[in-house]
Design a protein around this motif. Sequence first.
Motif, PDB file in Angstrom:
ATOM      1  N   GLU A 437       0.811  -1.217   0.000  1.00  0.00           N
ATOM      2  CA  GLU A 437       0.000   0.000   0.000  1.00  0.00           C
ATOM      3  C   GLU A 437       0.842   1.263   0.000  1.00  0.00           C
ATOM      4  OE1 GLU A 437      -0.304  -2.398   2.377  1.00  0.00           O
ATOM      5  OE2 GLU A 437      -1.958  -3.469   1.392  1.00  0.00           O
ATOM      6  N   ALA A 438       2.120   1.159  -0.266  1.00  0.00           N
ATOM      7  CA  ALA A 438       3.004   2.322  -0.193  1.00  0.00           C
ATOM      8  C   ALA A 438       2.517   3.427  -1.124  1.00  0.00           C
ATOM      9  CB  ALA A 438       4.425   1.921  -0.557  1.00  0.00           C
ATOM     10  N   GLN A 439       2.551   4.643  -0.628  1.00  0.00           N
ATOM     11  CA  GLN A 439       2.137   5.790  -1.417  1.00  0.00           C
ATOM     12  C   GLN A 439       3.205   6.115  -2.458  1.00  0.00           C
ATOM     13  OE1 GLN A 439      -0.944   7.346  -1.055  1.00  0.00           O
ATOM     14  NE2 GLN A 439      -1.267   5.531   0.231  1.00  0.00           N
ATOM     15  N   LEU A 440       2.772   6.911  -3.456  1.00  0.00           N
ATOM     16  CA  LEU A 440       3.678   7.234  -4.550  1.00  0.00           C
ATOM     17  C   LEU A 440       4.921   7.946  -4.050  1.00  0.00           C
ATOM     18  CD1 LEU A 440       4.288   7.278  -7.549  1.00  0.00           C
ATOM     19  CD2 LEU A 440       2.948   9.380  -7.744  1.00  0.00           C
ATOM     20  N   ASP A 441       4.780   8.840  -3.064  1.00  0.00           N
ATOM     21  CA  ASP A 441       5.954   9.563  -2.574  1.00  0.00           C
ATOM     22  C   ASP A 441       6.970   8.622  -1.939  1.00  0.00           C
ATOM     23  OD1 ASP A 441       4.268   9.014  -0.451  1.00  0.00           O
ATOM     24  OD2 ASP A 441       4.837  10.814   0.668  1.00  0.00           O
ATOM     25  N   LYS A 442       6.486   7.554  -1.290  1.00  0.00           N
ATOM     26  CA  LYS A 442       7.390   6.585  -0.669  1.00  0.00           C
ATOM     27  C   LYS A 442       8.103   5.743  -1.734  1.00  0.00           C
ATOM     28  CE  LYS A 442       6.332   7.807   3.506  1.00  0.00           C
ATOM     29  NZ  LYS A 442       7.323   8.569   4.315  1.00  0.00           N
ATOM     30  N   LEU A 443       7.375   5.424  -2.789  1.00  0.00           N
ATOM     31  CA  LEU A 443       7.985   4.651  -3.875  1.00  0.00           C
ATOM     32  C   LEU A 443       9.050   5.476  -4.600  1.00  0.00           C
ATOM     33  CD1 LEU A 443       4.744   2.989  -5.301  1.00  0.00           C
ATOM     34  CD2 LEU A 443       6.560   1.857  -4.005  1.00  0.00           C
ATOM     35  N   ILE A 444       8.761   6.759  -4.809  1.00  0.00           N
ATOM     36  CA  ILE A 444       9.759   7.643  -5.422  1.00  0.00           C
ATOM     37  C   ILE A 444      10.985   7.741  -4.531  1.00  0.00           C
ATOM     38  CG2 ILE A 444      10.234  10.021  -6.116  1.00  0.00           C
ATOM     39  CD1 ILE A 444       7.328  10.250  -6.988  1.00  0.00           C
ATOM     40  N   ILE A 448      14.781   6.815  -5.603  1.00  0.00           N
ATOM     41  CA  ILE A 448      15.911   7.738  -5.453  1.00  0.00           C
ATOM     42  C   ILE A 448      17.005   7.114  -4.601  1.00  0.00           C
ATOM     43  CG2 ILE A 448      16.627   9.935  -4.445  1.00  0.00           C
ATOM     44  CD1 ILE A 448      15.176  10.374  -7.004  1.00  0.00           C
ATOM     45  N   GLN A 449      16.620   6.434  -3.523  1.00  0.00           N
ATOM     46  CA  GLN A 449      17.606   5.810  -2.647  1.00  0.00           C
ATOM     47  C   GLN A 449      18.395   4.726  -3.382  1.00  0.00           C
ATOM     48  OE1 GLN A 449      18.514   6.804   0.281  1.00  0.00           O
ATOM     49  NE2 GLN A 449      20.023   5.158   0.539  1.00  0.00           N
ATOM     50  N   THR A 450      17.713   3.981  -4.248  1.00  0.00           N
ATOM     51  CA  THR A 450      18.388   2.951  -5.041  1.00  0.00           C
ATOM     52  C   THR A 450      19.439   3.569  -5.948  1.00  0.00           C
ATOM     53  OG1 THR A 450      16.414   1.547  -5.038  1.00  0.00           O
ATOM     54  CG2 THR A 450      18.042   1.126  -6.759  1.00  0.00           C
ATOM     55  N   LEU A 451      19.085   4.701  -6.573  1.00  0.00           N
ATOM     56  CA  LEU A 451      20.038   5.390  -7.442  1.00  0.00           C
ATOM     57  C   LEU A 451      21.256   5.851  -6.659  1.00  0.00           C
ATOM     58  CD1 LEU A 451      17.609   7.591  -9.606  1.00  0.00           C
ATOM     59  CD2 LEU A 451      18.625   5.389 -10.206  1.00  0.00           C
ATOM     60  N   ARG A 452      21.016   6.389  -5.477  1.00  0.00           N
ATOM     61  CA  ARG A 452      22.140   6.878  -4.660  1.00  0.00           C
ATOM     62  C   ARG A 452      23.061   5.736  -4.258  1.00  0.00           C
ATOM     63  NH1 ARG A 452      18.373  10.626  -0.752  1.00  0.00           N
ATOM     64  NH2 ARG A 452      18.243  12.468  -2.122  1.00  0.00           N
ATOM     65  N   GLU A 453      22.474   4.628  -3.834  1.00  0.00           N
ATOM     66  CA  GLU A 453      23.279   3.489  -3.379  1.00  0.00           C
ATOM     67  C   GLU A 453      24.150   2.936  -4.501  1.00  0.00           C
ATOM     68  OE1 GLU A 453      20.403   0.764  -1.930  1.00  0.00           O
ATOM     69  OE2 GLU A 453      20.074   1.823  -0.032  1.00  0.00           O
ATOM     70  N   LYS A 454      23.638   3.014  -5.742  1.00  0.00           N
ATOM     71  CA  LYS A 454      24.357   2.434  -6.864  1.00  0.00           C
ATOM     72  C   LYS A 454      25.111   3.487  -7.679  1.00  0.00           C
ATOM     73  CE  LYS A 454      21.200  -1.465  -7.119  1.00  0.00           C
ATOM     74  NZ  LYS A 454      22.223  -2.411  -6.641  1.00  0.00           N
ATOM     75  N   HIS A 455      25.141   4.709  -7.170  1.00  0.00           N
ATOM     76  CA  HIS A 455      25.880   5.807  -7.805  1.00  0.00           C
ATOM     77  C   HIS A 455      25.444   5.997  -9.256  1.00  0.00           C
ATOM     78  CE1 HIS A 455      28.432   5.724  -4.258  1.00  0.00           C
ATOM     79  NE2 HIS A 455      28.632   4.432  -4.455  1.00  0.00           N
ATOM     80  N   ASN A 516      20.772  15.445  -9.629  1.00  0.00           N
ATOM     81  CA  ASN A 516      21.103  15.634  -8.214  1.00  0.00           C
ATOM     82  C   ASN A 516      20.435  14.610  -7.313  1.00  0.00           C
ATOM     83  OD1 ASN A 516      22.690  18.064  -8.634  1.00  0.00           O
ATOM     84  ND2 ASN A 516      20.752  19.047  -9.158  1.00  0.00           N
ATOM     85  N   LEU A 517      19.590  13.751  -7.900  1.00  0.00           N
ATOM     86  CA  LEU A 517      18.908  12.669  -7.186  1.00  0.00           C
ATOM     87  C   LEU A 517      18.080  13.198  -6.012  1.00  0.00           C
ATOM     88  CD1 LEU A 517      21.669   9.890  -7.252  1.00  0.00           C
ATOM     89  CD2 LEU A 517      19.867  10.381  -8.918  1.00  0.00           C
ATOM     90  N   THR A 518      17.155  14.058  -6.348  1.00  0.00           N
ATOM     91  CA  THR A 518      16.205  14.587  -5.367  1.00  0.00           C
ATOM     92  C   THR A 518      14.818  14.545  -5.991  1.00  0.00           C
ATOM     93  OG1 THR A 518      16.476  16.868  -6.163  1.00  0.00           O
ATOM     94  CG2 THR A 518      17.919  16.141  -4.355  1.00  0.00           C
TER      95      THR A 518
END
Length: 555
Positions: A437-444, A448-455, A516-518
């Motif tokens: 049931e995650a909201q769209l903002d949580k999925l985004i 973003i966190q996945t992108l940061r972790e994988k540079h 900038n991954l935001t």
Amino acid sequence: MKIVMEKPVKGRLQDAVDALFALNEDDFNRVLQEFKNGSGNGVVVQFVYTTDNCARPDMPIKMGLIDNKEDLRSYYASERVKSDEFFAALGKYVPEQILVDADETARATAILNLCGLDTFQKHYANFNGCSMRSVETAFSVLQNEKVLYEFLNTSDSMQNIVVDDQMFKKREVFEVLGDIFGYPADDGEFKRAKGKMNNYYVPELGKMIENYAKLYNSGYNLDRYANDEYTFKAQFTKTGAIYRCVGNCEFDINPQLKREVYEDMPSDLTTEEKAVYIYAKLCSVLEYDDGIIEIEGKRISKIEKSRFDKSALESIKPNGKIICYDFARICARFLNELDGVTAMVLSQGLIDGHYLTGFYTDKVSARLEAINVSGESSLNDLARAHNKLELAGIDIISDKFGIFPTALEKAYASVYCRGKTTIADFVSQIKEQKSAEAQLDKLIEAFIQTLREKHICGNEATLIYNAFKKNGFFGTEIESIYIGDKHTTENGTFYQRKILLRQNGDENPYLIDVVNLTSKQISAADVAKNLQSKQFVYESNKYQLKGLETVKGND
């Protein structure tokens, strides 16, 4: 040269034979001389009727042999006598086939003797600048069952063979046979030789093709000699696009990049496995330049055009940002350092075209397209490698020994330190970390966190977004478009790509900054304001969000 016949009697083919036999002695000798002096494509004698269409009906009709253009009325026959059918028809008049008129037999034999396999071999050798001995030796392999048997039963595929004191150099034999007989068409038939020998009388051609097929389908990699695309002499994609070879310019690979690529390479890899490893490693340590986007259908880039820049290439280090042109040159430079590998830069289009690397060994041939738009999610191999996903940019031209699957698995084990993952499994694994049931903002946020972790950022981040969206990560009823957000620096004005994303037609979309991954939610009014002031520019007028500006569609 044309032979003009009055009107159809027995059909064009048999009428042609009869017309040849009816020529006077001088005209027939002129025909023989034409065959004797034939070019590499043999001799074509055309047989036409006076009843065929004619471009110069005002000129008087001339019967029989016409080899002077001034006397030619330029007949256009509705059908032609094919050379192979004509020679086969003449073959019925030789003594071994049927007892016929002695003069007809003599004429048929005289022509066939000038159009046989010996003549083809002579013409082929002259036209291709090779020795007659090498051509005759190559054909003898297909005609001598003992020699063919030795070829098919040699453990060392490139070991030369001696039969009855005659040396057969395999590479020399394959170069000739591969060029003449080629490789099988989609229906499995070997058709090239029929085309090359179409204007010659070679009744044993069918048996030779059968024997060549045995060689081609044996342990030899005859693609190396038979398929022009194998060595990039003729480059065609499945869609019909043409690639051309670009010269390999000299430059030195950056020492840091070289060390990063070679440092953990296993020592027991074969030549082909090393090539695949290098490709996978480069995909994992280089990044796609984020300064290339399209604004209103026009390609905008910090890099004005693709051209050789020695200092720029030598400055590319691990995690350096590159475009397809850079990757193709760097990859080719790496591969050409390997013994037994020939690599080159290939281009599709000029200047701002698309670039990739082609390479081949004695066993395999392939195109390597790291920055591609292919596969199930249009995810290029740089983005795939950064996420330890299976690569999709290796376009195999020939791999008769099944080398690539093993080479790829070894590359995944070494470069990824584990096996490959599919895109669907990758997206599912990340989504499982969030509730259904995650909201769209949580999925985004998770994206973003996945992108940061994988540079990962820039255009690679956009490609990852596409993969997530197409695999249902953000849920249903999702709309998104790309915009350029204008930035002004001391180096000028340029655009950074951003994504506008919303669900169920929400009025206020989310703005994802892939550089900038935001991310943040932005009001429809602010979007409209920025679009009006040209701070935001749609990358394509075809793709816009409903309610923010005139709608042309969505992705």
